[in-house]
Design an enzyme around this catalytic site. Structure first.
Site, PDB file in Angstrom:
ATOM      1  N   ASP B  37       0.844  -1.199   0.000  1.00  0.00           N
ATOM      2  CA  ASP B  37       0.000   0.000   0.000  1.00  0.00           C
ATOM      3  C   ASP B  37       0.881   1.251   0.000  1.00  0.00           C
ATOM      4  OD1 ASP B  37      -2.266   1.487   0.043  1.00  0.00           O
ATOM      5  OD2 ASP B  37      -2.934   0.885   2.045  1.00  0.00           O
ATOM      6  N   CYS B  79      -5.295   4.225  -4.303  1.00  0.00           N
ATOM      7  CA  CYS B  79      -5.598   2.894  -3.768  1.00  0.00           C
ATOM      8  C   CYS B  79      -6.819   2.281  -4.438  1.00  0.00           C
ATOM      9  CB  CYS B  79      -5.845   2.979  -2.265  1.00  0.00           C
ATOM     10  SG  CYS B  79      -4.412   3.549  -1.342  1.00  0.00           S
ATOM     11  N   LYS B 132      -6.684  -5.144   3.652  1.00  0.00           N
ATOM     12  CA  LYS B 132      -7.359  -3.945   3.150  1.00  0.00           C
ATOM     13  C   LYS B 132      -8.124  -4.221   1.859  1.00  0.00           C
ATOM     14  CE  LYS B 132      -6.229   0.542   1.089  1.00  0.00           C
ATOM     15  NZ  LYS B 132      -5.382   1.743   1.207  1.00  0.00           N
ATOM     16  N   HIS B 134     -10.939  -1.687   0.295  1.00  0.00           N
ATOM     17  CA  HIS B 134     -11.004  -0.353  -0.318  1.00  0.00           C
ATOM     18  C   HIS B 134     -11.685  -0.330  -1.687  1.00  0.00           C
ATOM     19  CE1 HIS B 134      -8.897   3.823   0.014  1.00  0.00           C
ATOM     20  NE2 HIS B 134     -10.199   3.871   0.109  1.00  0.00           N
ATOM     21  N   HIS B 240       1.423   2.571   4.117  1.00  0.00           N
ATOM     22  CA  HIS B 240       0.418   3.637   4.132  1.00  0.00           C
ATOM     23  C   HIS B 240       0.445   4.309   5.499  1.00  0.00           C
ATOM     24  CE1 HIS B 240      -3.369   5.748   3.806  1.00  0.00           C
ATOM     25  NE2 HIS B 240      -3.607   5.265   2.594  1.00  0.00           N
ATOM     26  N   ASP B 292       0.346  -0.740  -5.073  1.00  0.00           N
ATOM     27  CA  ASP B 292      -0.870  -0.246  -5.725  1.00  0.00           C
ATOM     28  C   ASP B 292      -0.664   1.095  -6.419  1.00  0.00           C
ATOM     29  OD1 ASP B 292      -0.571   1.079  -3.317  1.00  0.00           O
ATOM     30  OD2 ASP B 292      -2.699   1.057  -2.809  1.00  0.00           O
ATOM     31  N   ASN B 293       0.298   1.864  -5.938  1.00  0.00           N
ATOM     32  CA  ASN B 293       0.554   3.180  -6.545  1.00  0.00           C
ATOM     33  C   ASN B 293       1.847   3.727  -5.973  1.00  0.00           C
ATOM     34  OD1 ASN B 293      -2.248   3.684  -4.616  1.00  0.00           O
ATOM     35  ND2 ASN B 293      -0.308   4.550  -3.936  1.00  0.00           N
TER      36      ASN B 293
END
Lengths: 487, 487
Positions: B37, B79, B132, B134, B240, B292-293
């Site tokens: 994350d 996310c 997670k 989301h 995160h 994820d990013n």
């Protein structure tokens, strides 16, 4: 840095002590030292670029894989200063060389400096220099008068001077200034005169590294079988602007002339490495490949964008930021230095005392030496480097103090604005509001967050390191640095 | 990118075709997909960081060395969007998930989307989700209603919501808003209800990845011997913000909580990998590790500096720049995917069709699919990836077009100023003067030089790629994106 790096390097250490004691060298090792010009931390495959940046560098990558790759190799922030640090084992400010030499500046390497070549000569080595010098053109400064048996062609200044002729013609400059257009020269014996070879112009700029490589290959072939070991120093010109390359490299990369030039640097390096291998002396030769300083991103020419990258770091050639003084470096010595990667701190000044120790030579004891002998670390006899700090100077000004992961600045660097935005050697150096700026280079690789508030304690080691340096200057005053701006 | 990458990848290709045809699988492979994350391109050892950044990542590095490491792995800039792209194989805008879900926003994963888990179910796999989510909290959106046999605990929203409770208390918020403090929940069978486990607060934030790892290890041990293959999806929460870690990771790094958190992510990943090895199913299991990013560099909390790094790229989580959408990714399948490094373009959308092909499943044919089957490339049956472009959306706005090495922007991203300087998801997106911005990501990794003038020809592929996308939207209109700013 010490604590967590320990386990990593300790494995290296165990592996190497055995290796070191089991081997015996029949003669002193040859040393080939190659110095790239303005190659950035983010320009080479082994450092996460290469193919990703559209310019594969397989030969340098292979050298990195076979040797010890340094990820915390620190230099000085410009061609002349870094070369002075490498050649003398001292901060360039001690030899008056802490500014880049341009035509008209007075700084030049003095006879009384003890150079890396003189260290090798003291142990009976054959020595040769090829390529860019940039340590001054006065007679006392020339390679053949500073410990090199020969200067198999090269030039005094810097490669952007190849642009002078065309710019003078375009702008109709008075003819008297044409004497400032640079020359390719050579000196075929120690103490002899330099002889002109040809103009160093834009046409020949394309071929200079081809010729350096050819001269190096000839030298290796000629002396490989000799009982006398050699020290060969190659001053590559790439990827210093302007970056037109030899025809066979045109269009090889995907990013234009800068990438082509990096790929030519890689290819020429490969030619030299192949010659060592083919001559059968690869195992008897220490190969060191370094860059002199960070990349150029800022273009000072009308026709070229400089596509250098400092990777994750901020800064470029000419400022005092991490990207200017942290660049690529690797050393290969088969059977003696274990292949791997280390984040231990090594500076360009360390090579003189380190190589001196390896070949059993003395280093000067009558002057301050800033380089530190790193041979025990490199040979795996201890897990850590002996260096925790480095000072950085521009001209006669202390501009940065590195202590472990901390970057501390008595000045503040920024890009210019209001004109076309430019940084690095075209940027600005200003005063702070009276406190040093403090950055944590591990936590904040782009030096964007001054964390001085919670790290005010660092002022103590900062002042202590400066104080130790100042004490040496009191006993051995520095010559005046060249001055271009303070009148 | 094709031309010069060819030789590099071709060697891989030759090596692998033999390998691929010589092996036969006794059953379908297990698949473990781990999603970090906000882990940046410049945060992990295998990508030139790790120890250099004061936070070694040996387990992820080893996975990278054993698998195929992707250096041009592209995602969506947040996310929710990235997870939607991964789960559906389509641009998140097609499922109305192109904005990060916050409490109060209406976007949620719809029942009619075909998820990666449903693809695995279609081939008889056992499936499980941990961590997670989301992708929305509506009943139809929940993991156990989207193809997962179980959701062995997790949470709907985003980890910064663990800060809400303390901030509400400090700022004396009305009590009615306390219902917005997040919960840890679980669902023990497909189609079943979610049951509350405990509050997802700052105290438990420290332990959530420990518990995800434990649940994963139990799952692996329970099902390793089964004839039914499994698909296990782990939604790690690190790094995160906020990044307080489990006690055994406190102070492990040299850069504070962010580094500790990255090292915990690495350690937890190592626990899962060790379980696969100890259960004897390492060779029968595809392991995919992605972020994820891009990272967060900008802090939105009073107590934490986010020390993420995008390495050489500019941008961070939430903007449309390279650093936001180019991050780490690797895939290991012993004996089938040759270890190595590739700079071929792969996007997060590609995993659904690629994995579907590998396990012999169908993909939806009644809707636009943006993911591309990359199995032939990954298995060494062809030298290049099948992808040359990617569109990037934020909300209902197309914000970037990638075509080969070209980054083209219909909008202009910048940091805020006048307040504390902030970028990424706290930054600004403005209009250009009417032309797209154009950058060459290979030549100019920090996207500092708009080279539109000499590359105006790129407007043709730019408009063509947009046109192809627009045509699919005409037939299959997108749902309305969540709206937080345009009223």
């Amino acid at each position: 840095m010490r604590t967590n790096a320990m386990k990593f390097v300790f494995a290296l250490f165990i592996g190497l002590s055995a290796m070191g004691s089991a081997l015996a060298q029949s003669k002193q090792p040859n040393v080939v030292l190659m110095l790239a010009d303005n190659l950035g931390y983010g320009d080479v495959g082994a450092y996460g670029a290469g193919e990703i940046r559209g310019m594969p560098t397989p030969h340098i990558d292979q050298l990195a894989a076979e040797g010890l790759r340094l990820t915390q190799f620190l230099v000085e922030p410009g061609c002349t200063p870094s070369r002075a640090g490498l050649m003398t084992g001292r901060y360039s400010i001690r030899s008056g060389l802490s500014k880049i030499i341009l035509r008209g500046t007075t700084n030049t390497l003095k006879a009384e400096e003890v150079t890396l070549a003189e260290v090798f000569k003291s142990r009976g080595y054959r020595t040769a220099y090829m390529g860019k010098w940039h340590l001054g053109s006065d007679e006392e400064s020339q390679p053949q008068n500073q410990g090199f048996d020969e200067w198999r062609f090269g030039f005094f200044g810097t490669t952007e001077a190849t642009l002078y002729g065309e710019s003078m013609a375009r702008t109709k400059a008075p003819e008297k200034w044409q004497a400032l257009i640079p020359q390719i020269i050579e000196a075929d014996h120690a103490g002899g005169p330099v002889k002109p070879v040809r103009a160093y112009d834009l046409e020949y700029r394309r071929f200079v590294d081809r010729d350096i490589a050819n001269a190096a290959v000839n030298y290796i072939n000629t002396h490989a079988g000799s009982d006398t070991p050699f020290f060969l120093f190659l001053g590559w010109t790439r990827p210093h602007y302007p970056n037109d390359s030899a025809p066979e490299y045109h269009g090889k990369s995907r990013i234009g002339s800068y990438g082509d030039s990096v790929m030519e640097l890689d290819g020429r390096t490969g030619e030299v490495l192949a010659a060592l291998s083919e001559a059968g002396i690869e195992d008897d030769t220490i190969v060191i490949f370094l860059s002199d300083n960070g990349p150029t991103k800022t273009s000072g020419t009308v026709s070229e964008i400089n596509n250098g990258s400092a990777g994750p770091w901020r800064g470029e050639l000419g400022d005092g930021l991490e990207g200017s003084i942290r660049t690529i470096g690797m050393i290969r010595w088969p059977g003696r230095i274990a292949p791997g990667v280390t984040n231990e701190m090594i500076s360009i000044h360390d090579f003189l005392p380190t190589l001196a120790n390896i070949i059993g030579a003395d280093t000067p004891s009558n002057r301050p030496m800033d380089g530190i002998d790193q041979s025990a670390f490199l040979l795996g006899q201890q897990p850590n480097s002996n260096r925790e700090h480095l000072l950085t100077f521009i001209g006669d000004r202390l501009v940065a103090v590195r202590y472990r992961q901390w970057r501390m600045y008595p000045v503040s660097f920024s890009s210019t604005d209001g004109t076309a935005t430019t940084g690095g050697y075209l940027g600005r150096m200003g005063e702070t509001a009276g406190l040093p700026e403090i950055y944590n280079i591990e936590a904040d690789p782009r030096e964007e967050r001054n964390v001085g508030a919670e790290n005010g304690w660092l002022v103590v080691p900062y002042l202590q390191l400066i104080g130790e340096y100042m004490a040496t200057v009191q006993d051995h005053p520095n010559p005046k640095a060249a001055n271009l701006t303070d009148f």
